[in-house]
Design a protein around this motif. Structure first.
Motif, short mmCIF file in Angstrom:
data_model
loop_
_atom_site.label_atom_id
_atom_site.label_comp_id
_atom_site.label_asym_id
_atom_site.label_seq_id
_atom_site.Cartn_x
_atom_site.Cartn_y
_atom_site.Cartn_z
N PHE A 66 0.81 -1.38 0.03
CA PHE A 66 0.12 0.06 -0.09
C PHE A 66 0.86 1.39 0.05
N ARG A 67 2.11 1.10 0.14
CA ARG A 67 2.87 2.54 0.07
C ARG A 67 2.61 3.12 -1.21
N HIS A 68 2.55 4.40 -1.14
CA HIS A 68 2.49 5.25 -2.34
C HIS A 68 3.66 5.19 -3.01
N PRO A 69 3.80 5.28 -4.38
CA PRO A 69 4.93 5.17 -5.22
C PRO A 69 6.06 6.22 -5.00
N LEU A 70 5.10 7.51 -4.67
CA LEU A 70 6.24 8.60 -4.36
C LEU A 70 7.00 8.40 -3.03
N ASP A 71 6.34 7.62 -2.34
CA ASP A 71 6.90 7.45 -0.85
C ASP A 71 8.12 6.31 -0.97
N GLN A 72 7.68 5.41 -2.10
CA GLN A 72 8.89 4.36 -2.20
C GLN A 72 10.03 4.85 -2.61
N ARG A 73 10.02 5.59 -3.82
CA ARG A 73 11.11 6.33 -4.32
C ARG A 73 11.88 7.35 -3.47
N SER A 118 0.97 7.51 1.85
CA SER A 118 0.96 5.85 2.25
C SER A 118 0.05 5.94 3.48
N CYS A 119 0.05 6.72 4.52
CA CYS A 119 -0.57 6.44 5.52
C CYS A 119 -2.17 6.63 5.53
N ASP A 120 -2.47 7.52 4.81
CA ASP A 120 -3.75 7.65 4.26
C ASP A 120 -4.32 6.29 3.58
N ARG A 121 -3.65 5.53 2.95
CA ARG A 121 -3.94 4.30 2.35
C ARG A 121 -4.17 3.32 3.53
N ALA A 122 -3.15 3.26 4.57
CA ALA A 122 -3.39 2.57 5.67
C ALA A 122 -4.72 2.85 6.41
N ALA A 123 -4.93 4.18 6.48
CA ALA A 123 -6.25 4.51 7.17
C ALA A 123 -7.45 3.77 6.45
N LEU A 124 -7.44 3.87 4.90
CA LEU A 124 -8.39 3.38 4.23
C LEU A 124 -8.66 1.89 4.42
N LEU A 125 -7.52 1.26 4.58
CA LEU A 125 -7.60 -0.21 4.79
C LEU A 125 -8.09 -0.61 6.25
N VAL A 126 -7.79 0.25 7.00
CA VAL A 126 -8.64 -0.13 8.39
C VAL A 126 -10.22 0.38 8.31
N ALA A 127 -10.39 1.39 7.81
CA ALA A 127 -11.91 2.06 7.62
C ALA A 127 -12.65 1.35 6.37
N GLN A 128 -11.98 0.92 5.28
CA GLN A 128 -12.77 0.28 4.26
C GLN A 128 -13.87 0.97 3.82
N ASP A 129 -13.62 2.31 3.77
CA ASP A 129 -14.52 3.25 3.15
C ASP A 129 -13.95 4.65 3.12
N GLU A 187 -5.92 11.94 -3.81
CA GLU A 187 -5.30 10.75 -4.11
C GLU A 187 -6.00 9.49 -3.52
N LEU A 188 -6.56 9.52 -2.15
CA LEU A 188 -7.23 8.56 -1.67
C LEU A 188 -8.35 7.97 -2.38
N GLU A 189 -9.19 8.93 -2.98
CA GLU A 189 -10.20 8.15 -3.87
C GLU A 189 -9.63 7.77 -5.15
N LYS A 190 -8.74 7.91 -5.92
CA LYS A 190 -7.91 7.33 -6.81
C LYS A 190 -7.46 5.78 -6.47
N TRP A 191 -6.86 5.64 -5.37
CA TRP A 191 -6.43 4.30 -5.06
C TRP A 191 -7.67 3.58 -4.60
N PHE A 192 -8.65 4.24 -3.95
CA PHE A 192 -9.89 3.48 -3.61
C PHE A 192 -10.60 2.89 -4.72
N ARG A 193 -10.36 3.37 -5.66
CA ARG A 193 -10.96 2.71 -6.94
C ARG A 193 -9.98 1.90 -7.77
#
Length: 283
Positions: free
Chosen positions: A7-14, A187-198, A261-267
């Motif tokens: 779930f790490r954002h590509p920019l975060d990885q780089r 990346s951490c917003d993605r972690a939040a989404l994985l926890v919330a699933q919404d 960014e979160l909406e893009k990853w959610f979809r």
């Protein structure tokens, strides 16, 4: 088994790779690790003297939200970071990781050890958010631990200060760390989404953090639409205007940018692969 790389954002990885390869990294890391025992003592004494430590006996509902979020993000079953509620009129949350997984591995401990990790949430945040929104915030902070951001953010703050005096290297380091801090939040917003699933829950928690109020009912859908409209207007803006906005120094990305960014990853297919029944670690 959920790994941060999923779930790490590509920019975060780089940028994380660039931070680790920076010339200051080795010396600053050693200096920081040597100072960790003193940091740990000071942080714990300060929090224990002025905040409420959450436990199964103290604020048990909040403790349950944290334990459940740890399970969703696939932390070791024995790991639950210390959580404190601090009196503060400003809604906020932050994380401190005294020791990372890699440090524990090098010391011969379980490679999944996250010792001496602390999460702090303010009273204003607790009062303002619903339980699901608050759990999303906890998921965001746990994301920093999962990706080992807390260690490297602390390292970055320490390492950049002496180098900032150098006209070329200092400017490069400051710019790199600034970009990396912003990328880490995605990346951490993605972690939040994985926890919330919404995505609406995560967007709502961000909206309450940055709107500064929950007195009136806030419209999450309208905020999401606002974030998407911002993206369109920024793309169409005069290059000079766009550059001036993008070069502003910030510790966190713009709220509307984070939601977009979160909406893009959610979809995305990447998100669906993680939460699908075949590989689901989530609730």
């Amino acid at each position: 088994m959920l790994e941060s790389s999923q779930f790490r954002h590509p920019l975060d990885q780089r940028l994380t790779s660039l931070v680790r390869s920076a010339p200051f990294y080795g010396l600053a890391e050693e200096t920081l690790r040597r100072g960790f025992p003193l940091i740990e003592q000071g942080v714990r004494l300060d929090l224990m003297s002025s905040s409420v430590k959450v436990s199964p006996q103290q604020l048990p509902d909040l403790h349950h939200l944290l334990v459940e979020a740890c399970g969703v993000l696939n932390f070791p079953s024995t790991f639950v970071p210390e959580l404190y509620v601090q009196s503060n009129p400003q809604a906020n949350a932050y994380t401190l990781a005294i020791q990372s997984r890699q440090t524990a591995k090098n010391k011969g401990k379980d490679k999944n050890s996250y010792s001496s990790s602390v999460i702090v949430v303010t009273s204003a945040l607790v009062d303002r958010c619903t339980p699901r929104e608050l759990q999303a915030v906890l998921g965001h902070e746990l994301g920093h631990l999962k990706c080992e951001h807390a260690l490297y953010l602390t390292l970055g703050n320490l390492a950049s200060s002496p180098l900032s005096r150098l006209p070329v290297v200092g400017g490069w380091v400051d710019s790199l760390l600034q970009d990396w801090r912003l990328a880490a939040e995605y990346s951490c917003d993605r972690a939040a989404l994985l926890v919330a699933q919404d995505s609406d829950v995560v967007a709502s928690s961000l909206m309450k953090l940055f709107a500064g109020t929950s007195r009136y009912e806030l419209n999450t859908k309208a905020f999401v639409e606002q974030s998407l409209e911002y993206e369109k207007q920024l793309e169409a803006a005069n290059p000079l205007v766009r550059m001036s906005i993008q070069q502003q120094q910030r510790t966190h990305p713009l709220p509307v940018k984070r939601v977009a960014e979160l909406e893009k990853w959610f979809r995305s297919d990447d998100y669906q692969r993680i939460v699908s029944p075949a590989g689901n670690n989530a609730k």
